[in-house]
Design a protein around this motif. Structure first.
Motif, PDB file in Angstrom:
ATOM      1  N   ASN A 246       0.813  -1.224   0.000  1.00  0.00           N
ATOM      2  CA  ASN A 246       0.000   0.000   0.000  1.00  0.00           C
ATOM      3  C   ASN A 246       0.842   1.268   0.000  1.00  0.00           C
ATOM      4  O   ASN A 246       0.574   2.199  -0.767  1.00  0.00           O
ATOM      5  CB  ASN A 246      -0.941  -0.009   1.199  1.00  0.00           C
ATOM      6  N   ASP A 247       1.845   1.337   0.878  1.00  0.00           N
ATOM      7  CA  ASP A 247       2.665   2.544   0.963  1.00  0.00           C
ATOM      8  C   ASP A 247       3.384   2.835  -0.354  1.00  0.00           C
ATOM      9  O   ASP A 247       3.418   3.976  -0.829  1.00  0.00           O
ATOM     10  CB  ASP A 247       3.690   2.406   2.095  1.00  0.00           C
ATOM     11  N   LEU A 248       3.946   1.786  -0.937  1.00  0.00           N
ATOM     12  CA  LEU A 248       4.666   1.952  -2.200  1.00  0.00           C
ATOM     13  C   LEU A 248       3.710   2.361  -3.314  1.00  0.00           C
ATOM     14  O   LEU A 248       3.997   3.271  -4.101  1.00  0.00           O
ATOM     15  CB  LEU A 248       5.386   0.651  -2.560  1.00  0.00           C
ATOM     16  N   TYR A 249       2.561   1.706  -3.354  1.00  0.00           N
ATOM     17  CA  TYR A 249       1.592   1.952  -4.425  1.00  0.00           C
ATOM     18  C   TYR A 249       0.954   3.337  -4.302  1.00  0.00           C
ATOM     19  O   TYR A 249       0.771   4.039  -5.299  1.00  0.00           O
ATOM     20  CB  TYR A 249       0.512   0.874  -4.404  1.00  0.00           C
ATOM     21  N   CYS A 250       0.612   3.748  -3.083  1.00  0.00           N
ATOM     22  CA  CYS A 250      -0.128   4.990  -2.894  1.00  0.00           C
ATOM     23  C   CYS A 250       0.764   6.224  -2.776  1.00  0.00           C
ATOM     24  O   CYS A 250       0.382   7.313  -3.202  1.00  0.00           O
ATOM     25  CB  CYS A 250      -0.994   4.877  -1.636  1.00  0.00           C
ATOM     26  N   GLN A 251       1.945   6.061  -2.204  1.00  0.00           N
ATOM     27  CA  GLN A 251       2.797   7.228  -1.958  1.00  0.00           C
ATOM     28  C   GLN A 251       3.886   7.391  -3.021  1.00  0.00           C
ATOM     29  O   GLN A 251       4.032   8.442  -3.637  1.00  0.00           O
ATOM     30  CB  GLN A 251       3.417   7.120  -0.568  1.00  0.00           C
ATOM     31  N   THR A 252       4.653   6.328  -3.252  1.00  0.00           N
ATOM     32  CA  THR A 252       5.724   6.401  -4.242  1.00  0.00           C
ATOM     33  C   THR A 252       5.185   6.371  -5.664  1.00  0.00           C
ATOM     34  O   THR A 252       5.708   7.046  -6.562  1.00  0.00           O
ATOM     35  CB  THR A 252       6.719   5.235  -4.040  1.00  0.00           C
ATOM     36  N   GLN A 253       4.146   5.571  -5.866  1.00  0.00           N
ATOM     37  CA  GLN A 253       3.495   5.436  -7.172  1.00  0.00           C
ATOM     38  C   GLN A 253       4.489   5.137  -8.304  1.00  0.00           C
ATOM     39  O   GLN A 253       4.622   5.897  -9.261  1.00  0.00           O
ATOM     40  CB  GLN A 253       2.712   6.706  -7.512  1.00  0.00           C
ATOM     41  N   PRO A 254       5.199   4.010  -8.203  1.00  0.00           N
ATOM     42  CA  PRO A 254       6.152   3.651  -9.262  1.00  0.00           C
ATOM     43  C   PRO A 254       5.439   3.347 -10.569  1.00  0.00           C
ATOM     44  O   PRO A 254       4.284   2.901 -10.576  1.00  0.00           O
ATOM     45  CB  PRO A 254       6.838   2.407  -8.700  1.00  0.00           C
ATOM     46  N   PHE A 255       6.117   3.577 -11.682  1.00  0.00           N
ATOM     47  CA  PHE A 255       5.488   3.414 -12.992  1.00  0.00           C
ATOM     48  C   PHE A 255       5.055   1.973 -13.245  1.00  0.00           C
ATOM     49  O   PHE A 255       4.066   1.723 -13.925  1.00  0.00           O
ATOM     50  CB  PHE A 255       6.459   3.871 -14.087  1.00  0.00           C
ATOM     51  N   TYR A 256       5.824   1.005 -12.686  1.00  0.00           N
ATOM     52  CA  TYR A 256       5.509  -0.402 -12.942  1.00  0.00           C
ATOM     53  C   TYR A 256       4.265  -0.877 -12.185  1.00  0.00           C
ATOM     54  O   TYR A 256       3.837  -2.017 -12.363  1.00  0.00           O
ATOM     55  CB  TYR A 256       6.709  -1.294 -12.611  1.00  0.00           C
ATOM     56  N   MET A 257       3.701  -0.022 -11.334  1.00  0.00           N
ATOM     57  CA  MET A 257       2.440  -0.354 -10.682  1.00  0.00           C
ATOM     58  C   MET A 257       1.274   0.448 -11.266  1.00  0.00           C
ATOM     59  O   MET A 257       0.143   0.275 -10.835  1.00  0.00           O
ATOM     60  CB  MET A 257       2.523  -0.089  -9.178  1.00  0.00           C
ATOM     61  N   SER A 258       1.565   1.294 -12.216  1.00  0.00           N
ATOM     62  CA  SER A 258       0.498   2.105 -12.809  1.00  0.00           C
ATOM     63  C   SER A 258      -0.440   1.234 -13.630  1.00  0.00           C
ATOM     64  O   SER A 258      -0.046   0.188 -14.151  1.00  0.00           O
ATOM     65  CB  SER A 258       1.092   3.197 -13.694  1.00  0.00           C
ATOM     66  N   ARG A 259      -1.663   1.703 -13.746  1.00  0.00           N
ATOM     67  CA  ARG A 259      -2.692   0.961 -14.480  1.00  0.00           C
ATOM     68  C   ARG A 259      -2.266   0.700 -15.930  1.00  0.00           C
ATOM     69  O   ARG A 259      -2.359  -0.421 -16.424  1.00  0.00           O
ATOM     70  CB  ARG A 259      -3.993   1.758 -14.450  1.00  0.00           C
ATOM     71  N   THR A 260      -1.761   1.736 -16.574  1.00  0.00           N
ATOM     72  CA  THR A 260      -1.371   1.616 -17.981  1.00  0.00           C
ATOM     73  C   THR A 260      -0.263   0.593 -18.174  1.00  0.00           C
ATOM     74  O   THR A 260      -0.331  -0.258 -19.075  1.00  0.00           O
ATOM     75  CB  THR A 260      -0.914   2.976 -18.522  1.00  0.00           C
ATOM     76  N   PHE A 261       0.753   0.647 -17.335  1.00  0.00           N
ATOM     77  CA  PHE A 261       1.877  -0.267 -17.486  1.00  0.00           C
ATOM     78  C   PHE A 261       1.465  -1.708 -17.179  1.00  0.00           C
ATOM     79  O   PHE A 261       1.843  -2.634 -17.916  1.00  0.00           O
ATOM     80  CB  PHE A 261       3.031   0.140 -16.563  1.00  0.00           C
ATOM     81  N   VAL A 262       0.711  -1.890 -16.110  1.00  0.00           N
ATOM     82  CA  VAL A 262       0.321  -3.248 -15.708  1.00  0.00           C
ATOM     83  C   VAL A 262      -0.496  -3.928 -16.800  1.00  0.00           C
ATOM     84  O   VAL A 262      -0.230  -5.079 -17.176  1.00  0.00           O
ATOM     85  CB  VAL A 262      -0.459  -3.213 -14.381  1.00  0.00           C
ATOM     86  N   ILE A 263      -1.503  -3.219 -17.319  1.00  0.00           N
ATOM     87  CA  ILE A 263      -2.330  -3.811 -18.373  1.00  0.00           C
ATOM     88  C   ILE A 263      -1.492  -4.081 -19.623  1.00  0.00           C
ATOM     89  O   ILE A 263      -1.538  -5.168 -20.201  1.00  0.00           O
ATOM     90  CB  ILE A 263      -3.515  -2.895 -18.737  1.00  0.00           C
ATOM     91  N   SER A 264      -0.718  -3.095 -20.029  1.00  0.00           N
ATOM     92  CA  SER A 264       0.030  -3.204 -21.282  1.00  0.00           C
ATOM     93  C   SER A 264       1.104  -4.293 -21.204  1.00  0.00           C
ATOM     94  O   SER A 264       1.198  -5.155 -22.092  1.00  0.00           O
ATOM     95  CB  SER A 264       0.683  -1.854 -21.627  1.00  0.00           C
ATOM     96  N   PHE A 265       1.912  -4.257 -20.168  1.00  0.00           N
ATOM     97  CA  PHE A 265       3.039  -5.183 -20.064  1.00  0.00           C
ATOM     98  C   PHE A 265       2.573  -6.627 -19.869  1.00  0.00           C
ATOM     99  O   PHE A 265       2.991  -7.534 -20.605  1.00  0.00           O
ATOM    100  CB  PHE A 265       3.957  -4.774 -18.914  1.00  0.00           C
ATOM    101  N   THR A 266       1.703  -6.842 -18.891  1.00  0.00           N
ATOM    102  CA  THR A 266       1.277  -8.220 -18.610  1.00  0.00           C
ATOM    103  C   THR A 266       0.473  -8.807 -19.768  1.00  0.00           C
ATOM    104  O   THR A 266       0.594  -9.998 -20.073  1.00  0.00           O
ATOM    105  CB  THR A 266       0.446  -8.284 -17.319  1.00  0.00           C
TER     106      THR A 266
END
Length: 445
Positions: A135-155
């Motif tokens: 949660n902390d990493l996703y909500c505060q740091t917001q790395p690109f590899y957890m973004s909606r666009t990257f997750v859908i596109s890459f996976t």
């Protein structure tokens, strides 16, 4: 207008010897189960609540599941008349080119929107996972590899796209095994959660508010058990294409699906009552086992997308052949190039829409209406036309033909009525506004 003949789906040698191998009935079962057990599994407990409780829902399911199953065998029977390999080609062989175009258009739209929805489901599952695991990493740091666009596109590019170029649908039988296991694990989790100590969190409905609630449950059943889109393509890939082997596949697949859907809906609804969410996993506290189930739903969805992509591309190619009036020689000559281009365009468009549209809203509900058309109306139309031809030809022992023609008429009438009712209800809900499910854990909490 000359009749278009369905093209053979299997390769042949230079001498013309059939090299068809195909799949056995048991392996083919995984394809059918994976095509049937979809996102409807997560929504089925809520559907039980909306239908008026467990008893009402199970009665309605038992009654309406019979014609849904019968329509599968109607499609197989009609496909065998001229050896059709796809749904649109079967409609062409019996009802003509106009009906084929309408059928292909319905199939293409249905499969396309479902593919977009599947990608959104994948994104939603990963979002829930990130919220609860990091949660902390996703909500505060917001790395690109957890973004909606990257997750859908890459996976999707890694796990989905390579499976979408297949020429035959039985190529997906191996990945379907993984998808089936993922769905069964979700059902097992819901059952285990029920039999462990838990508090009843809501009121259990015992009767529906009105008879319309029961009828609205029919499209839910149709959508949940909608393997009809791909069933003819699956049937054509069997090593022994006959109704006896096909009956084994369908029987085993439906036993697995009925048990999985019913147990998940019943035990899930009994745990939460009227506090149930549209996604059953969002009703649970975000424990480790629930997070594993969330990931498994994503994995299952990765394996289901290519099946719908295969069917949707076939429908699009049917419309393409008709529009450009392609000869059989032209169809075969550039088949591989056309298949690759259509696959890339299909995947890219669905990916873009999934990224840009986070919620399909009323469109998903209308998919249930399209499911009714493809499960009731077109099979009924084909059965009616087939039996009418037999009657007009003056064959002996026409009692069976008259009965089957009557069944076809009933299918057409019932399918048309439920289609209109479902679309009307979906539009009304959209106008009134429907509150979306939210996870118990979010960045704002």
């Amino acid at each position: 207008m000359t009749e278009q003949k369905p093209l053979p789906i299997f390769r042949t040698s230079k001498e013309g010897t059939d090299l068809k191998k195909g799949s056995g009935w048991f392996v083919t079962t995984f394809l059918v189960v994976n095509a049937t057990l979809g996102a409807g599994l997560l929504n089925f407990p809520m559907a039980y609540h909306q239908a008026g409780g467990i008893v009402t829902a199970m009665i309605a399911q038992s009654v309406f599941l019979v014609p849904v199953i019968v329509s599968i065998f109607i499609l197989a029977y009609c496909a065998d008349i001229k050896g059709s390999n796809t749904y649109p080609d079967m409609v062409l062989s019996i009802c003509g080119p106009t009906a084929q175009m309408v059928c292909a258009a319905c199939l293409m739209v249905d499969c396309f929107v479902m593919c977009v929805t599947f990608l959104i489901v994948i994104s939603d599952q990963w979002e829930v996972f990130f919220l609860n695991v990091a949660n902390d990493l996703y909500c505060q740091t917001q790395p690109f590899y957890m973004s909606r666009t990257f997750v859908i596109s890459f996976t999707s590019a890694v796990f989905i796209l390579p499976l979408c170029f297949s020429k035959q649908i039985d190529f997906l039988r191996h990945s379907s095994v993984i998808g089936v296991i993922g769905s069964l694990c979700v059902a097992v989790l819901v059952a285990i959660k029920y039999f462990l100590l838990h508090d009843n969190q809501g009121t259990i409905a015992t009767t529906p508010h009105s008879w319309i609630d029961v009828l609205i449950f029919v499209p839910v059943i149709s959508f949940a058990f909608e393997c009809h889109l791909s069933i003819i393509s699956v049937y054509s890939c069997m090593s022994k294409r006959n109704t006896r082997e096909f009956s084994k596949t369908v029987t085993l697949a439906l036993i697995v699906c009925v048990i999985t859907y019913t147990s998940t809906a019943t035990l899930g609804y009994l745990q939460f009552g009227d506090n149930i969410t549209h996604d059953i996993l969002l009703s649970f506290n975000p424990t480790t086992d629930v997070m594993v189930a969330v990931v498994l739903v994503a994995v299952k969805t990765y394996t289901a997308y290519p099946i719908l992509c295969f069917v949707g591309k076939a429908a699009f190619e049917t419309l393409w052949r008709i529009f450009w009036k392609m000869s059989p020689e032209e169809i075969v000559k550039r088949e591989k190039t056309r298949r690759v281009i259509i696959t890339l365009v299909w995947f890219t468009l669905t990916l873009l829409l999934a990224v840009l549209i986070p919620n399909m809203g009323v469109v998903v509900e209308i998919l249930g209406a399209l499911a009714v058309v493809l499960i009731f109306v077109f099979p009924g139309l084909c059965l009616f036309k087939t039996m009418q031809n037999k009657i007009e030809s003056g064959e002996k022992h026409l009692t069976k033909a008259y009965v089957c023609r009557g069944i076809g008429i009933v299918y057409i009438i019932v399918g048309t009525f439920i289609f209109g009712l479902t679309v009307t209800q979906a539009i009304i809900k959209d106008i009134q506004g429907v509150k979306a499910d939210t996870s118990k854990f979010s960045c704002s909490s």
